[in-house]
Design a protein around this motif. Sequence first.
Motif, PDB file in Angstrom:
ATOM      1  N   SER A 100       0.802  -1.214   0.000  1.00 12.68           N
ATOM      2  CA  SER A 100       0.000   0.000   0.000  1.00 12.68           C
ATOM      3  C   SER A 100       0.841   1.272   0.000  1.00 12.68           C
ATOM      4  O   SER A 100       0.371   2.326  -0.416  1.00 12.68           O
ATOM      5  CB  SER A 100      -0.960   0.005   1.192  1.00 12.68           C
ATOM      6  OG  SER A 100      -0.235  -0.049   2.411  1.00 12.68           O
ATOM      7  N   LYS A 101       2.100   1.195   0.466  1.00 13.89           N
ATOM      8  CA  LYS A 101       2.991   2.351   0.472  1.00 13.89           C
ATOM      9  C   LYS A 101       4.048   2.259  -0.631  1.00 13.89           C
ATOM     10  O   LYS A 101       4.977   3.063  -0.670  1.00 13.89           O
ATOM     11  CB  LYS A 101       3.670   2.484   1.833  1.00 13.89           C
ATOM     12  CG  LYS A 101       2.703   2.769   2.975  1.00 13.89           C
ATOM     13  CD  LYS A 101       3.447   2.933   4.300  1.00 13.89           C
ATOM     14  CE  LYS A 101       2.470   3.228   5.431  1.00 13.89           C
ATOM     15  NZ  LYS A 101       3.170   3.389   6.739  1.00 13.89           N
ATOM     16  N   ASP A 103       5.335   3.154  -3.830  1.00 10.26           N
ATOM     17  CA  ASP A 103       5.059   4.218  -4.793  1.00 10.26           C
ATOM     18  C   ASP A 103       6.005   4.196  -5.988  1.00 10.26           C
ATOM     19  O   ASP A 103       6.094   5.177  -6.742  1.00 10.26           O
ATOM     20  CB  ASP A 103       5.110   5.592  -4.114  1.00 10.26           C
ATOM     21  CG  ASP A 103       6.454   5.857  -3.432  1.00 10.26           C
ATOM     22  OD1 ASP A 103       7.330   4.972  -3.477  1.00 10.26           O
ATOM     23  OD2 ASP A 103       6.607   6.941  -2.852  1.00 10.26           O
ATOM     24  N   LEU A 105       7.273   3.752  -9.591  1.00 11.70           N
ATOM     25  CA  LEU A 105       6.670   3.760 -10.921  1.00 11.70           C
ATOM     26  C   LEU A 105       7.739   3.431 -11.950  1.00 11.70           C
ATOM     27  O   LEU A 105       8.673   4.218 -12.159  1.00 11.70           O
ATOM     28  CB  LEU A 105       6.057   5.127 -11.228  1.00 11.70           C
ATOM     29  CG  LEU A 105       4.829   5.507 -10.418  1.00 11.70           C
ATOM     30  CD1 LEU A 105       4.414   6.929 -10.733  1.00 11.70           C
ATOM     31  CD2 LEU A 105       3.692   4.551 -10.697  1.00 11.70           C
ATOM     32  N   TYR A 256      14.180   0.369  -3.445  1.00  9.31           N
ATOM     33  CA  TYR A 256      13.128  -0.458  -2.854  1.00  9.31           C
ATOM     34  C   TYR A 256      13.585  -1.912  -2.902  1.00  9.31           C
ATOM     35  O   TYR A 256      14.100  -2.380  -3.922  1.00  9.31           O
ATOM     36  CB  TYR A 256      11.819  -0.356  -3.637  1.00  9.31           C
ATOM     37  CG  TYR A 256      11.278   1.035  -3.843  1.00  9.31           C
ATOM     38  CD1 TYR A 256      10.183   1.502  -3.109  1.00  9.31           C
ATOM     39  CD2 TYR A 256      11.830   1.886  -4.802  1.00  9.31           C
ATOM     40  CE1 TYR A 256       9.661   2.778  -3.327  1.00  9.31           C
ATOM     41  CE2 TYR A 256      11.318   3.156  -5.017  1.00  9.31           C
ATOM     42  CZ  TYR A 256      10.240   3.592  -4.281  1.00  9.31           C
ATOM     43  OH  TYR A 256       9.719   4.851  -4.497  1.00  9.31           O
ATOM     44  N   LYS A 261      10.562   0.790   0.800  1.00  9.83           N
ATOM     45  CA  LYS A 261      11.509   1.807   0.366  1.00  9.83           C
ATOM     46  C   LYS A 261      12.566   1.972   1.461  1.00  9.83           C
ATOM     47  O   LYS A 261      12.259   2.378   2.578  1.00  9.83           O
ATOM     48  CB  LYS A 261      10.814   3.143   0.132  1.00  9.83           C
ATOM     49  CG  LYS A 261      11.756   4.236  -0.393  1.00  9.83           C
ATOM     50  CD  LYS A 261      11.155   5.627  -0.271  1.00  9.83           C
ATOM     51  CE  LYS A 261       9.963   5.779  -1.184  1.00  9.83           C
ATOM     52  NZ  LYS A 261       9.411   7.159  -1.125  1.00  9.83           N
ATOM     53  N   TYR A 336       1.645  -2.624  -7.873  1.00  9.06           N
ATOM     54  CA  TYR A 336       0.754  -1.757  -7.100  1.00  9.06           C
ATOM     55  C   TYR A 336       0.924  -0.286  -7.475  1.00  9.06           C
ATOM     56  O   TYR A 336      -0.066   0.444  -7.624  1.00  9.06           O
ATOM     57  CB  TYR A 336       1.012  -1.930  -5.601  1.00  9.06           C
ATOM     58  CG  TYR A 336      -0.016  -1.274  -4.716  1.00  9.06           C
ATOM     59  CD1 TYR A 336      -1.089  -1.998  -4.211  1.00  9.06           C
ATOM     60  CD2 TYR A 336       0.090   0.073  -4.380  1.00  9.06           C
ATOM     61  CE1 TYR A 336      -2.033  -1.386  -3.396  1.00  9.06           C
ATOM     62  CE2 TYR A 336      -0.852   0.686  -3.571  1.00  9.06           C
ATOM     63  CZ  TYR A 336      -1.912  -0.048  -3.073  1.00  9.06           C
ATOM     64  OH  TYR A 336      -2.845   0.560  -2.275  1.00  9.06           O
ATOM     65  N   GLY A 337       2.169   0.189  -7.619  1.00  8.15           N
ATOM     66  CA  GLY A 337       2.391   1.599  -7.902  1.00  8.15           C
ATOM     67  C   GLY A 337       1.729   2.041  -9.195  1.00  8.15           C
ATOM     68  O   GLY A 337       1.100   3.115  -9.256  1.00  8.15           O
ATOM     69  N   LYS A 340      -2.067   1.981  -8.811  1.00  4.64           N
ATOM     70  CA  LYS A 340      -2.493   3.119  -7.997  1.00  4.64           C
ATOM     71  C   LYS A 340      -2.563   4.386  -8.835  1.00  4.64           C
ATOM     72  O   LYS A 340      -3.469   5.216  -8.663  1.00  4.64           O
ATOM     73  CB  LYS A 340      -1.516   3.301  -6.833  1.00  4.64           C
ATOM     74  CG  LYS A 340      -1.918   4.385  -5.849  1.00  4.64           C
ATOM     75  CD  LYS A 340      -0.928   4.457  -4.698  1.00  4.64           C
ATOM     76  CE  LYS A 340      -1.322   5.530  -3.694  1.00  4.64           C
ATOM     77  NZ  LYS A 340      -0.346   5.588  -2.566  1.00  4.64           N
ATOM     78  N   GLU A 341      -1.627   4.549  -9.761  1.00  7.16           N
ATOM     79  CA  GLU A 341      -1.618   5.723 -10.626  1.00  7.16           C
ATOM     80  C   GLU A 341      -2.849   5.770 -11.519  1.00  7.16           C
ATOM     81  O   GLU A 341      -3.521   6.793 -11.626  1.00  7.16           O
ATOM     82  CB  GLU A 341      -0.355   5.735 -11.482  1.00  7.16           C
ATOM     83  CG  GLU A 341       0.892   6.119 -10.733  1.00  7.16           C
ATOM     84  CD  GLU A 341       0.881   7.581 -10.332  1.00  7.16           C
ATOM     85  OE1 GLU A 341       1.096   8.453 -11.197  1.00  7.16           O
ATOM     86  OE2 GLU A 341       0.644   7.855  -9.138  1.00  7.16           O
ATOM     87  N   SER A 344      -5.958   6.500  -9.542  1.00  5.90           N
ATOM     88  CA  SER A 344      -6.117   7.903  -9.147  1.00  5.90           C
ATOM     89  C   SER A 344      -6.696   8.727 -10.285  1.00  5.90           C
ATOM     90  O   SER A 344      -7.489   9.646 -10.059  1.00  5.90           O
ATOM     91  CB  SER A 344      -4.779   8.473  -8.682  1.00  5.90           C
ATOM     92  OG  SER A 344      -3.866   8.598  -9.754  1.00  5.90           O
TER      93      SER A 344
END
Length: 426
Positions: A100-101, A103, A105, A256, A261, A336-337, A340-341, A344
């Motif tokens: 979930s954290k 990020d 890309l 990561y 991270k 996930y990253g 998530k993009e 959004s």
Amino acid sequence: MKYFLFTLLFAIAGGSIAEAQILERLGKKVKRKVEERIDRKTGEAVDKGLDKVEEAAEGNGKEAGEDKVNEGQPDGAGQANAGEDKEAAVNAAGEFAVYSKFDFLPGESLLFYDDFSADNTGDFPARWNTSGSGEVVSLGGQSGKWLKVPDNTTSFPETGKTLPENFTVEFDLFYPSGSTRPPVTFGFSESANPAKEGLKGGKLFYFRIDHFLDKVGYSTSLYSGRETNKEYFTNKAAGKPIRVSISVNKQRIRLYLDHEKLFDLPRAFEPATLRNNFHFRAGEIIPAPKESFYIANLRIAETGEDARSKLITEGRWTTTGIHFDVNSARVQPESYGVLKEIASVLQENADVRVQIIGHTDADGPEELNLKLSQERATSVKAVLASEFGILPERMETGGKGESDPVAPNDGPEGRAQNRRVEFIKQ
């Protein structure tokens, strides 16, 4: 399926089939959903319930062995159970929760990719160079092929160009258990040919996983070689693959390991530094035995324009950053990253509907590639709905299999570009 759904709708609306008969037919998995719809007694609720029933029925109705054969694997790789993979993607909430954290890309403009599928076991890979030795191997219990990086040896891909200001690096790392493992080092230098010139330029920047101290550290010429350590408990990761992701934005660098991270350094490089290579090095172990570590699936890609904005401005966005298990429709959590993009974008534009199209490379039978591409698009839709709350009715799915390539399928780099997911604004 249509007859079954019509029968169910007629039974709920008109009561011509006893509720007990319906529940028996649907089974325990759908029973609770149907009871909730009956309680509400609204047409809208029934429609939504039928959508859920249809998705569940399709997800559980696959037969074993219907998946694609040998995508990205050496000859002889087995087939996967497409139904189980699809259901796993729909029910992946637990796996995705730990990301979930995450990020990270990945870049979309591919600069270098190698999974060693084109190299024979026992050979050094054709598109790499080394200061010593190394070979492509198979690891027991692990899929695909791996490059063995021996003790006191530097190995690096021959990209043939200076790396840009903004790019990402991804690879799988595997090292065996035991107390004599060499330190794993990977990073950048100014040398265009480390095998001939060495790692000149103060090595510029490198990460080091120290197996004796269970630490991950970094060293950079800008900080006069000072090393900072952060615990990662690498012994707990020994004997299984670790996904390493690196993001470089001008002077800034992020590292990561799997979903965590570890470093975010805003001034890792001096301004205008030329990063002419990315390399791996196994530290020397004295005394013997001398051991090795292993890498696979190296991907280097340039980042630039915010690609996801193209969905709104140009009506189309294509990504190679959503990854699936080999021969499978199961979405890997490290996607996930990227997910998530796109989520959004859909959340910020509630009136936008999209069509999700899956694409594959040309390995394996054409009809199975088509089926796999459709199932992968369905899995992406399922994750966007379950993890990010995007309404299923805003997403349609389809697949084109191998029919619309963007690169030749004659090498791992081209095949990696063809394995992609496309989002089209409706």
